[in-house]
Design an enzyme around this catalytic site. Structure first.
Site, PDB file in Angstrom:
ATOM      1  CG  PHE A 248      14.826   1.875   2.843  1.00 57.15           C
ATOM      2  CD1 PHE A 248      14.010   1.121   2.012  1.00 57.15           C
ATOM      3  CD2 PHE A 248      15.090   3.192   2.494  1.00 57.15           C
ATOM      4  CE1 PHE A 248      13.487   1.671   0.852  1.00 57.15           C
ATOM      5  CE2 PHE A 248      14.557   3.749   1.329  1.00 57.15           C
ATOM      6  CZ  PHE A 248      13.752   2.991   0.507  1.00 57.15           C
ATOM      7  NE  ARG A 638      -6.139 -13.403   0.200  1.00 60.23           N
ATOM      8  CZ  ARG A 638      -6.825 -12.569   0.987  1.00 60.23           C
ATOM      9  NH1 ARG A 638      -6.526 -12.466   2.270  1.00 60.23           N
ATOM     10  NH2 ARG A 638      -7.801 -11.864   0.481  1.00 60.23           N
ATOM     11  CB  ILE A 639      -0.208 -11.763  -3.969  1.00 58.41           C
ATOM     12  CG1 ILE A 639       1.072 -12.617  -3.948  1.00 58.41           C
ATOM     13  CG2 ILE A 639       0.066 -10.379  -4.551  1.00 58.41           C
ATOM     14  CD1 ILE A 639       2.159 -12.145  -3.002  1.00 58.41           C
ATOM     15  CG  ASN A 641      -2.173  -3.949  -5.012  1.00 57.76           C
ATOM     16  OD1 ASN A 641      -1.597  -4.122  -6.092  1.00 57.76           O
ATOM     17  ND2 ASN A 641      -2.938  -2.906  -4.785  1.00 57.76           N
ATOM     18  CB  VAL A 713       6.500  -8.932  -0.740  1.00 54.91           C
ATOM     19  CG1 VAL A 713       5.501 -10.080  -0.796  1.00 54.91           C
ATOM     20  CG2 VAL A 713       5.766  -7.607  -0.507  1.00 54.91           C
ATOM     21  CD  GLU A 715      12.990  -6.360   5.625  1.00 50.62           C
ATOM     22  OE1 GLU A 715      14.047  -6.130   6.197  1.00 50.62           O
ATOM     23  OE2 GLU A 715      11.939  -6.673   6.223  1.00 50.62           O
TER      24      GLU A 715
END
Lengths: 750, 165
Positions: A248, A638-639, A641, A713, A715
């Site tokens: 984090f 683009r994702i 997973n 993706v 934060e």
């Protein structure tokens, strides 16, 4: 575990990039075989424990070193009086992310929980008790831990090297022509990362070389920094960080306790382990600094912004600077012809803040999204309609085009799924079946897309398998899985045919696991290394008269399922293994060193976007607040997973709920001590606190952000969510709460 | 001073010469028996990362002095799988993505195994959430955790049903 063989495991389901593969490290993690730093117990191990200050400011007048040394099993007690030399001045910041650290350079105390001695013993029990026996006495000075006693100053930078002030357009003119002006102040507390895994280190020296087991989000930078501190070349430092028990942002930066343990290992000629206690994490390893923000919005008759002014007073330590760049939240999102963002610093006697999941974005978004809701209310407009009326088609101020921005789709998908159209405009209109006040609110989510230089290597082997390597860091975001998918795809192989080595500093530099940029940065390097390996393999085939691909030349080939195919005739193909075997090559190696194209970056504004919708209930008698439902719709390129990406969004949204309703470090300003430096009193959400969650993956193609089209993706889920919950609370009660976390007492008498 | 205790750890009888009465069960497992799967998150019973089963009951290993456990049977995360065959709870945690960083996972899984075997969970998600709330997960994998517990419970109940028939 030898440094060159971090164990990887299979036992997954699914096939390739874009697929929801379960985690590559899943079996190791559910069987307890995943080794985190403190799980290592090399032969001859000694245990180190830091003694920490219980005052916030002053100096240590006395330590009972004799008592500690006399405790059975104690090997050494390190204090400012006998601390061996270091080769870098700890008061000298080391760019780019270096902070001033406390490594017993003097007897000064500048915050609570600062290390003031290090005890090393044969057992953890002996070191722990001997650290208590030091029984420090202090010459204390008054603690300056609140807004009134801290020193205000004009900071040269905010965040990491960011500008403290940005102005676009004519603010005065914007306010002058506004039909309405909305202005308010907002307050966000100090928060602590509280990764489940405490900061730990196991250090073992061999001459002037050191192997360090530690959770680390930035291995290459850390090797250079440790090299400087210990007067050895960076390549003499090997960091093994196969698993991080959460980071984090708190495990990207060197800190005093870990440096002292490594130093003790060198001095004593034996491996040393140190793990901070939970309480000791509330000081030397960073936190999210407190902010006091003021927002002023001018709006015309049609509900369009005419001016936007965001000011943040951001707290830092008395001796170093990390200011939440909170006001910058007002820059990328809403189309206002005039925007001014400004930061002021406040020096407090605390440990230096640092980046914590969405640093600046989270606290800034929390305030901004309430202010936007207040402006919508002032205009009598639905908050979604208001946001659409102020939708930025290009980056406000600069006018640059966005590399991609499917925010409108996020608003639409999220609203539909949530049922937003049924929301009454006025507050206090809805009740749930128990008679509790029910409210709906929303917020916009946004996060930039940084890109870190990274390197990778891809090796195709004659047996048809492959090895891909980069020194990446998996702190839970799913890097092992997504990066292996990207590497396998570039090689035209199934992920199960690919061995992936990561988490080790001797591998090609995987860049920084931060800024939500790791998948894009290390992923691009793996992608390009794979392409390089395929190009080298293709060259072998094209030049070999015995290959069915011979002479394909400019027509080219494609790599798929372990075979190269002629582009003009897919039936003509050959297996990688056959090409290599016939060439008498054991393997072919591709490499890449990737970075973002500066010209493309300069021409585009690059952000992930999202919309978060929240439902809350409040017991009108007791004031108890529950977030009951969160729907987030996000567009992030683009994702790779969908399974692990959804989990990142859920995690971010839970952090948002935590920010809104739970988290706060509470300081006793008489002593400067944090009163809740533990996991019982510092509230992080437990399972029962978590609302119903839904994350919608909105499709988005981005041709500019990087050649693999991947945004971040990790934060973004924190942003938007905090404001959405606060706005839902207003909608339920009619009460605007502008100080986080929102408390029960804010609703007594609603 | 040495204290001798007998423990059964993951089915294996162990005669342990404790060099120090201050040793907790957690530190015994991690630092002396090299069973590092059980994690230390807070060392004061607030986070649940060190959850193990002692005589079938869930406990926080950090709050238990090893010297008080003479004769006890301890099951840790390392003792769940049979060879390569995962325990249904372990498999469900993977399938439901019930973890991210994995540090709280051994404790979550041991809690889940304990509460399922105690018959507390039922098929009520709300109740599972409540009963799993002694195990913190900072990554926020709670949705997957709850789904995993429910899924494993369904599978284990079905298996028990088949065995009984």
């Amino acid at each position: 575990m030898s440094p060159d063989a971090i164990p990887m495991s299979t036992g997954r389901y699914g096939s390739n990039a874009g697929q929801p593969l379960t985690r590559r490290d899943g079996v190791l993690k559910v069987t307890g075989r995943a080794t985190y730093a403190a799980d290592n117990t090399p032969d001859g191990l000694l245990y180190a424990v830091t003694a920490v200050s219980t005052i916030a400011r002053g100096r240590v007048a006395f330590l009972d070193v004799a008592a500690a040394e006399a405790h059975p099993g104690v090997v050494a007690v390190m204090t400012p009086a006998n601390r061996p030399p270091l080769f870098h001045d700890p008061e000298e910041k080391m760019p780019p992310f270096g902070f001033r650290v406390e490594v017993l350079q003097d007897d000064g105390v500048r915050y609570v929980n600062q290390p003031i001695a290090l005890v090393v013993a044969e057992t953890l029990e002996a070191a722990t008790e001997a650290a208590v026996l030091l029984a420090p006495r202090y010459a204390a000075e008054p603690a300056r831990t609140d807004r009134a006693s801290g020193e205000r100053y004009a900071p040269p930078a905010v965040g990491v090297g960011g500008s403290p002030r940005t102005a676009h357009g004519d603010l005065d003119a914007g306010f002058a022509r506004a039909a309405r002006i909305v202005a308010a102040e907002y307050e966000t507390p100090a928060q602590y990362h509280n990764a489940m895994e405490p900061h730990a280190v196991v250090a073992a020296w061999d001459g002037d070389k050191v192997t360090i087991d530690m959770p680390n989000q930035a291995m290459a930078l850390s090797c250079a920094a440790y090299g400087a501190y210990f007067g050895i070349p960076a390549e003499n430092v090997v960091i093994r960080s196969p698993f991080l028990g959460g980071g984090f942002g708190s495990k990207a930066i060197l800190n005093g306790p870990q440096l002292l343990a490594i130093l003790a290992a060198r001095q004593l000629g034996r491996p040393v382990k140190l793990a901070l206690s939970r309480a000791q994490m509330y000081g030397p390893v960073g936190h999210r600094g407190q902010t006091w923000q003021s927002l002023r919005l001018g709006v015309d008759e049609d509900g369009r912004l005419t001016a936007l002014h965001h000011h943040s007073l951001s707290a830092t330590s008395s001796f170093d600077d990390f200011l939440e760049p909170a006001a910058n939240a007002a820059l990328p999102l809403y189309a206002s012809p005039a925007i001014l963002v400004e930061h002021e610093g406040l020096r407090l006697d605390t440990g230096t803040p640092g980046p914590m999941r969405a640093p600046g974005e989270a606290s800034g978004s929390a305030a901004l999204e309430i202010a936007i809701d207040e402006a919508a209310e002032a205009c009598g407009m639905d908050p979604l309609v208001f946001r659409l009326a102020n939708y930025a088609e290009t980056e406000p101020g600069s006018g640059r085009p966005f590399s991609s921005k499917a925010l409108r789709e996020c608003y639409a998908e999220g609203a539909k799924r949530f049922g937003w159209s049924k929301r009454p405009l006025q507050p206090r209109q809805m009740r749930d079946k128990n008679g509790f006040l029910l409210g709906w609110g929303m917020g916009t989510a946004v996060f930039p897309c940084p890109h870190f230089p990274a390197s990778a290597r891809a090796t195709l082997r004659a047996d048809g398998s492959a090895l891909i390597e980069t020194a990446g860091a998996d702190m839970g975001q799913g890097a092992w899985t997504a990066l292996a998918q990207i590497g396998a795809e570039a090689l035209g192989l199934d992920p199960d045919q690919v061995e992936f080595h990561s988490g080790l500093s001797t591998l090609p530099d995987g860049g920084v696991a931060g800024g939500s940029g790791h998948t894009a940065s290390a992923g691009l390097a793996l992608h390009e290394a794979g392409i390089d390996a395929i190009a080298r393999l293709t060259e072998l085939a094209l030049n070999d008269p015995a290959s069915p691909l011979y002479g394909a030349g400019n027509i080219g080939v494609t790599a798929r399922n372990g075979r190269l195919h002629r582009r003009d005739d897919e039936a003509r193909s050959e297996a990688y293994a056959d090409i290599l075997t016939r060439a008498g090559a054991r393997e072919v190696v591709g490499t890449a060193k990737s970075a973002r194209d500066p010209a493309v970056a300069a021409a585009h504004a690059m952000y992930s976007h999202g919309a978060v919708f929240a439902e809350v209930t409040i017991d009108p008698d007791l004031g108890q607040i529950r977030a009951t439902r969160l729907v987030g719709a996000f567009a992030a390129g683009r994702i790779i997973n969908p399974l692990t990406v959804r989990s990142q969004y859920y995690g971010g949204m839970i952090w948002g709920a935590s920010f809104a309703l739970h988290e706060e470090a509470v300081t006793d300003h008489r002593t400067g001590r944090i009163m809740n430096a533990d996991l019982a009193e510092y509230h992080v959400p437990v399972n029962a606190d978590v609302p119903s969650l839904e994350a919608i993956l909105v499709p988005e193609d981005d041709a500019y952000v990087n050649p693999i089209g991947v945004k971040g993706v990790g934060e973004i889920g924190v942003t938007g969510t905090v404001g959405a919950i606060a706005n839902a609370i207003w909608h339920a009660t009619g009460v605007r709460v502008r100080r986080f976390p929102v408390r029960i007492e804010d609703f007594l008498a609603v | 001073m040495t204290l001798s205790i007998s423990l059964t750890v993951n089915g294996q009888p162990r005669a342990i010469a404790l060099d120090d009465p201050r040793v907790t069960l957690l530190d015994l497992l991690r630092e002396r028996l090299h069973l590092s799967g059980t994690k230390k998150g807070c060392d004061r019973g607030q986070c649940g990362a060190c959850t193990v089963l002692v005589d079938g009951r869930r406990i926080n290993a950090c709050l238990s002095l090893a010297a008080t456990l003479d004769g006890a049977s301890v099951t840790t995360i390392e003792g769940l799988a049979e060879g390569e065959a995962l325990h249904p709870v372990q498999a469900a945690f993977i399938a439901c993505d019930g973890f991210q960083c994995g540090y709280c996972t051994p404790g979550q899984i041991m809690s889940a195994v304990g509460l399922i075997s105690e018959g507390h969970a039922g098929d009520d998600a709300e109740r599972v959430r409540e009963l799993m709330s002694g195990n913190l997960c900072r990554c926020g994998a709670y949705k997957g955790i709850t789904e995993a517990v429910l899924q494993a419970q369904r599978e284990m109940t079905a298996e028990t049903g088949r065995d009984a028939a």
